[in-house]
Design a protein around this motif. Structure first.
Motif, PDB file in Angstrom:
ATOM      1  N   PRO A 396      11.407  11.761   2.916  1.00 34.41           N
ATOM      2  CA  PRO A 396      12.175  11.247   4.054  1.00 34.41           C
ATOM      3  C   PRO A 396      11.508  10.043   4.721  1.00 34.41           C
ATOM      4  N   GLU A 397      10.188  10.031   4.711  1.00 31.34           N
ATOM      5  CA  GLU A 397       9.527   8.973   5.488  1.00 31.34           C
ATOM      6  C   GLU A 397       9.764   7.576   4.935  1.00 31.34           C
ATOM      7  N   GLN A 398      10.298   7.487   3.736  1.00 29.01           N
ATOM      8  CA  GLN A 398      10.428   6.142   3.171  1.00 29.01           C
ATOM      9  C   GLN A 398      11.382   5.284   3.993  1.00 29.01           C
ATOM     10  N   LEU A 399      12.206   5.949   4.803  1.00 31.76           N
ATOM     11  CA  LEU A 399      13.141   5.166   5.600  1.00 31.76           C
ATOM     12  C   LEU A 399      12.512   4.740   6.920  1.00 31.76           C
ATOM     13  N   ASP A 400      11.286   5.211   7.156  1.00 34.01           N
ATOM     14  CA  ASP A 400      10.714   4.952   8.469  1.00 34.01           C
ATOM     15  C   ASP A 400       9.807   3.726   8.481  1.00 34.01           C
ATOM     16  N   GLY A 401       9.591   3.169   7.312  1.00 32.14           N
ATOM     17  CA  GLY A 401       8.778   1.939   7.286  1.00 32.14           C
ATOM     18  C   GLY A 401       7.313   2.230   7.529  1.00 32.14           C
ATOM     19  N   LEU A 402       6.706   1.218   8.044  1.00 34.25           N
ATOM     20  CA  LEU A 402       5.251   1.179   8.246  1.00 34.25           C
ATOM     21  C   LEU A 402       4.667   2.584   8.378  1.00 34.25           C
TER      22      LEU A 402
ATOM     23  N   PHE B 354      -2.426 -12.666  -2.562  1.00 36.31           N
ATOM     24  CA  PHE B 354      -1.276 -13.471  -2.157  1.00 36.31           C
ATOM     25  C   PHE B 354       0.036 -12.787  -2.523  1.00 36.31           C
ATOM     26  N   CYS B 355       0.120 -12.222  -3.746  1.00 37.71           N
ATOM     27  CA  CYS B 355       1.354 -11.568  -4.170  1.00 37.71           C
ATOM     28  C   CYS B 355       1.600 -10.297  -3.367  1.00 37.71           C
ATOM     29  N   ASP B 356       0.522  -9.603  -2.977  1.00 36.64           N
ATOM     30  CA  ASP B 356       0.679  -8.443  -2.110  1.00 36.64           C
ATOM     31  C   ASP B 356       1.372  -8.829  -0.818  1.00 36.64           C
ATOM     32  N   LEU B 357       0.949  -9.963  -0.239  1.00 37.67           N
ATOM     33  CA  LEU B 357       1.561 -10.414   1.007  1.00 37.67           C
ATOM     34  C   LEU B 357       3.061 -10.628   0.816  1.00 37.67           C
ATOM     35  N   VAL B 358       3.405 -11.232  -0.318  1.00 34.48           N
ATOM     36  CA  VAL B 358       4.827 -11.480  -0.592  1.00 34.48           C
ATOM     37  C   VAL B 358       5.565 -10.149  -0.695  1.00 34.48           C
ATOM     38  N   LEU B 359       4.967  -9.198  -1.420  1.00 39.89           N
ATOM     39  CA  LEU B 359       5.645  -7.923  -1.658  1.00 39.89           C
ATOM     40  C   LEU B 359       5.836  -7.149  -0.373  1.00 39.89           C
ATOM     41  N   TYR B 369       8.570  -1.076  -0.105  1.00 38.47           N
ATOM     42  CA  TYR B 369       7.313  -1.175  -0.843  1.00 38.47           C
ATOM     43  C   TYR B 369       6.126  -0.877   0.046  1.00 38.47           C
ATOM     44  N   ARG B 370       6.264  -1.307   1.338  1.00 38.38           N
ATOM     45  CA  ARG B 370       5.171  -1.005   2.247  1.00 38.38           C
ATOM     46  C   ARG B 370       5.010   0.497   2.384  1.00 38.38           C
ATOM     47  N   GLY B 371       6.124   1.188   2.456  1.00 38.93           N
ATOM     48  CA  GLY B 371       6.044   2.625   2.574  1.00 38.93           C
ATOM     49  C   GLY B 371       5.447   3.272   1.340  1.00 38.93           C
ATOM     50  N   LYS B 372       5.729   2.715   0.156  1.00 41.05           N
ATOM     51  CA  LYS B 372       5.156   3.281  -1.057  1.00 41.05           C
ATOM     52  C   LYS B 372       3.688   2.948  -1.192  1.00 41.05           C
ATOM     53  N   LYS B 373       3.303   1.725  -0.728  1.00 41.11           N
ATOM     54  CA  LYS B 373       1.920   1.289  -0.928  1.00 41.11           C
ATOM     55  C   LYS B 373       0.988   2.004   0.034  1.00 41.11           C
ATOM     56  N   TYR B 374       1.444   2.156   1.297  1.00 43.47           N
ATOM     57  CA  TYR B 374       0.552   2.721   2.294  1.00 43.47           C
ATOM     58  C   TYR B 374       0.930   4.150   2.574  1.00 43.47           C
ATOM     59  N   GLU B 375      -0.044   5.035   2.422  1.00 43.33           N
ATOM     60  CA  GLU B 375       0.188   6.450   2.681  1.00 43.33           C
ATOM     61  C   GLU B 375      -0.543   6.779   3.967  1.00 43.33           C
ATOM     62  N   GLU B 376       0.229   7.158   5.018  1.00 41.19           N
ATOM     63  CA  GLU B 376      -0.429   7.420   6.288  1.00 41.19           C
ATOM     64  C   GLU B 376      -1.037   8.796   6.303  1.00 41.19           C
ATOM     65  N   VAL B 377      -2.261   8.884   6.783  1.00 43.22           N
ATOM     66  CA  VAL B 377      -2.871  10.201   6.971  1.00 43.22           C
ATOM     67  C   VAL B 377      -3.447  10.228   8.374  1.00 43.22           C
ATOM     68  N   LYS B 378      -3.288  11.404   9.004  1.00 45.43           N
ATOM     69  CA  LYS B 378      -3.877  11.550  10.333  1.00 45.43           C
ATOM     70  C   LYS B 378      -4.439  12.938  10.404  1.00 45.43           C
ATOM     71  N   SER B 379      -5.712  13.034  10.772  1.00 44.89           N
ATOM     72  CA  SER B 379      -6.331  14.357  10.839  1.00 44.89           C
ATOM     73  C   SER B 379      -5.977  14.993  12.166  1.00 44.89           C
ATOM     74  N   ASN B 380      -5.445  16.330  12.124  1.00 45.54           N
ATOM     75  CA  ASN B 380      -5.143  17.088  13.350  1.00 45.54           C
ATOM     76  C   ASN B 380      -6.152  18.191  13.494  1.00 45.54           C
ATOM     77  N   SER B 381      -6.333  18.707  14.741  1.00 38.26           N
ATOM     78  CA  SER B 381      -7.256  19.826  14.919  1.00 38.26           C
ATOM     79  C   SER B 381      -6.611  21.080  14.337  1.00 38.26           C
ATOM     80  N   ARG B 382      -5.269  21.241  14.567  1.00 37.95           N
ATOM     81  CA  ARG B 382      -4.605  22.393  13.988  1.00 37.95           C
ATOM     82  C   ARG B 382      -3.807  21.935  12.800  1.00 37.95           C
ATOM     83  N   LYS B 383      -4.021  22.596  11.666  1.00 36.59           N
ATOM     84  CA  LYS B 383      -3.240  22.247  10.482  1.00 36.59           C
ATOM     85  C   LYS B 383      -2.549  23.486   9.989  1.00 36.59           C
ATOM     86  N   SER B 384      -1.227  23.374   9.730  1.00 33.33           N
ATOM     87  CA  SER B 384      -0.529  24.529   9.149  1.00 33.33           C
ATOM     88  C   SER B 384      -0.227  24.244   7.701  1.00 33.33           C
TER      89      SER B 384
END
Lengths: 402, 402, 402
Positions: A396-402, B354-359, B369-384
């Protein structure tokens, strides 16, 4: 963009992006990679840092001053000059004792030349003639000694008729002696005093050791056992340069004396010493008689009782010595150290590139690793949620961008 | 850590980490990237390797020896000196035939100077006076010829009164001739013999071709058709340097003769030849009369029958020729080849950046593509467990570390 | 491969591969990374581009010509020579006005030497003798003036018996004066005219300002207030080099005059000016009397009424001045600009490497980030579909390859 968007953009500036890695638990490629890494590390530490001293800043603009002084006398006994001693003021040209000096070893003397008319020398083709009309008045003789007067003469002692010329007469006729007249120059000594300074590090040194022992310097001679005594015997210099003194003294030549200073200023100043090498600078092998050896003509001018100028012309053959000083100094500096470490890290990247090729194309399970390393994505105009396809993860997140 | 932990750590040393890639099936960026890659490859092969010869190790520390020899005679007829021939021993200073030599083309002769008192020259301002008190005894004349005696004289032939001085008398008074006295030096020839050696590659060569034909070297002259004959006519040298010989001969000047050796030692030695160029080293355009030209004074010393020293002072104008030799040699070596290939690979990385910037930012589907290239991770204190969120993939293993 | 396979391979050439990144929303590491980036950027812009002018192409092969001219007279009054004036032709050796010139400041004169036999000087150890047998006929005296005749003499005025020699007699006996004879050379002036040319940029300049004011150049002297007047007082030169003129004039020495041209050709030509510095090139501190100072011997040759050669030997002490010119010019060029920007980008990579280390090993939640950054894969012989294991994501596509 709204204020919330600006705040999100500002906060995103402090996100840290790091590459995602795939850990391939393949011992073969792992070992290969460690081997490549160790080689690069060995090259970096062994070659760049230890051998080439990559942690040092270098100064190659050496300031140098050379003072030379010859000693020695030669005795000659000839029919023209009689018994004669030649000392330093007679055979060293120029006398100033600079880094380039010439020692006369052979000569042709033509004394008592006066401005007059006489027959040109018979070994100059342009002056050969049969009759007066062959000699054009006022024309300079090509490669000759004077200007034609218009007459054709035959001088006694000559083999053919030559044009009469206005010149310093009599012209030079003799040929050089078969053996070098001042051949005992082989035993002369030259004292080379060299001071150098590396301006970047403000370091100065001389090639003479500071010593109270004056008599050491008065009697020592340079050799492998006495490297700190810069008094050289001319015959030794020519021999170390690969030549034969008597042969070189006959035609003349040019010898180079290289003084090289390679100093590591992280060590004690006493370890910074010059290294001497000798080479023959004029190339003997390719020469014909027209271009061999080294000689030049100079004259001593006198005036007789009537006030008429006359001169003694000397064609001097000899050995010219060129003292050439070069060197470089190195001293630890943080900037080249950092730069070389960075270059080493960049080389590690090249090693990784090579191991990647092995992993993805060469080993048995390369297909598997290729699949894990490369994640295919393709953007479609229609996207449905949670439909896993051949094209990779979709979420789902692919639609959320950055 | 326990033994099992150490073993796991040791084994993990041989895991191979490789970056994970996303394959974006976007033909536009793909083609752009291939174009960038091909440009960099073309630059690397065409410019770095073919033109700049990046596969070669170079040696720029050329050892050189130059021997020069002039030939030619000039005829002059003046009231002071009469008919006179000038040959090499008369007009070349110094006579040794080194890489720097001066050819006298014009002169002012002041003969028979003796130590005596006489009136100073009238074109020296510091010596102008009206009465004896203007001349301070013992004071040296500024830019003058001697030391004041305390008297103020008017010499016949002078336009004003000048201090009497102790000097070599009579002082130099004449002005230089309007036409260069030795203007026929234009036809003199200089034979420049140059031996070079590249010590790193142990390669030597001379600028004279080895030939049996002695008469060729005796009569040839350097020109575009005869590039291997290093005998130059002085008038040609000045012309090729952009000057006019007779004009330069009047005031004097300095000409540079550059000999450049650029040798590719992967080719045959016969392809390693010198290139000659000529330029005027003293800058004529910006000069006023005070600083134009090149001249110096020297003297010939004699002793008369009474044992008194006297001399002839000569103010010589002429052209000084500086022969300057430089060059470099290149030969294939594996190390610079590897280094340049690595630099090329690093440049490929810049292309990818340079080509990355274009993409990611420029094309239409960049958000995807930005969503595919960058995978966001955030550490939480509580994880389920197994709760898919906006933050990316989560799986049980995240608690297991390494 | 079949045609379909070739088509797939060809199309795959235009796929664009880009690294996958993990965005760690950890503000600490993010801020650290930005700080590192800003430092590298500050270094790149501040040091590489502004200070070191990394956007410029440089030319270090300066072509230079130096012409020097001394002015000044000295007055001496000695018992041997009487009252005497010394002018430029007397004390400058060599007279040509090149970049290296010697000014005589002290001298020992031995007049009227003729080829004859006489007793050797008594301060030459090799010539000391007690009886005739000590003197081997025909042997040259080591560090002496002539060749032994076989007799042992005691010269009046000598303290011991010495071998009789054939030499230029009488031999040099006097010691040098306690004060420099030509000490007023301190007030002499030298006019140094220097033309330079940077061949890569075709830029020429002289160190003399073009000016109509001839009298300025005739009377000005170089100083901090007059930097464009290249007329130097010798005493000032020695003082600026850190020496004392009268002390140096007694023994002799060598002074270096460095002219440095550092020109930014992106600015106006009038901003390209030389910088003069002076230093003492012979190293006084480490010297004993055997090797201190600078002197040489030369002779003036005469012929008497009977046609016999005789000479005056002069041992000249003095100061040798070496004018050394170096410099470099820079001008904007796109290639070094691109190269330096690329190097800066490469350094950013080093910054990322460092921050990666912090993220993965040093901060509190490093385990979490390590797990996100590294995706473990292990190839098994048996793979079951959709069975999530500790080894990472598995999905049907892993069997499809590329």
């Amino acid at each position: 963009m709204g204020q919330v968007a600006w705040k999100a953009l500002f906060l995103s500036l402090f996100d840290y992006k790091t590459e995602k890695y795939v850990i391939a638990k393949n011992k073969k490629v792992g070992v290969l990679y460690r081997v490549v890494q160790l080689s690069i590390l060995a090259y970096l530490v062994g070659w760049v840092f230890v051998v080439k001293k990559g942690y040092q800043d270098t100064d190659t603009s050496l300031q140098s001053s050379v003072i030379t002084k010859l000693k020695g006398v030669a005795f000659t006994n000839t029919s023209e000059l009689g018994e004669r001693i030649w000392d330093v003021a007679d055979y060293v040209i120029p006398p100033q004792g600079e880094s380039v000096f010439f020692v006369m070893t052979n000569l042709i003397v033509t004394p008592n030349q006066r401005q007059a008319t006489c027959a040109e020398s018979d070994n100059i083709p342009d002056a050969w003639c049969d009759r007066d009309a062959d000699c054009l008045e006022g024309e300079a003789v090509v490669a000759g000694n004077g200007v034609k007067t218009g007459r054709c003469l035959k001088d006694r002692g000559s083999t053919r008729r030559t044009c009469e010329i206005l010149a310093w007469c009599p012209v030079e006729k003799r040929s050089k002696p078969k053996k070098p007249l001042l051949g005992s120059a082989e035993n002369f000594t030259v004292y080379i005093k060299n001071s150098i300074r590396f301006p970047k590090f403000k370091f100065s040194k001389m090639n003479v050791l500071a010593t109270d022992n004056e008599s050491y310097l008065k009697s020592c001679r340079y050799s492998q056992e006495h490297p700190y005594c810069p008094i050289f015997v001319l015959g030794n210099i020519v021999r170390w340069a690969g030549g034969d003194f008597q042969e070189m003294a006959l035609q003349g030549g040019v010898i180079g004396i290289q003084i090289e200073w390679n100093c590591d200023l992280d060590k004690a100043p006493s370890e910074c010493n010059p290294h001497y090498s000798f080479s023959r600078l004029d190339n003997k092998s390719a020469e014909t008689s027209i271009s061999s050896g080294y000689n030049f003509r100079f004259a001593k001018y006198y005036r007789d009782a009537e006030g008429v100028d006359y001169r003694t012309l000397i064609k001097a053959y000899g050995i010219r010595f060129d003292v050439m000083v070069n060197g470089k100094a190195g001293k630890f500096n943080i900037i080249p150290t950092i730069i070389n470490i960075s270059s080493g890290l960049a080389l590690m990247g090249a090693g990784a590139f090579f191991c990647d090729l092995v992993l993805i194309y060469l080993i048995k399970k390369s297909n598997f690793y290729r699949g894990k390393k490369y994640e295919e994505v393709k953007s479609n105009s229609r996207k449905s949620l949670s439909s896993p396809t051949l094209n990779g993860n979709q979420s789902p997140e692919q639609l959320d961008g950055l």
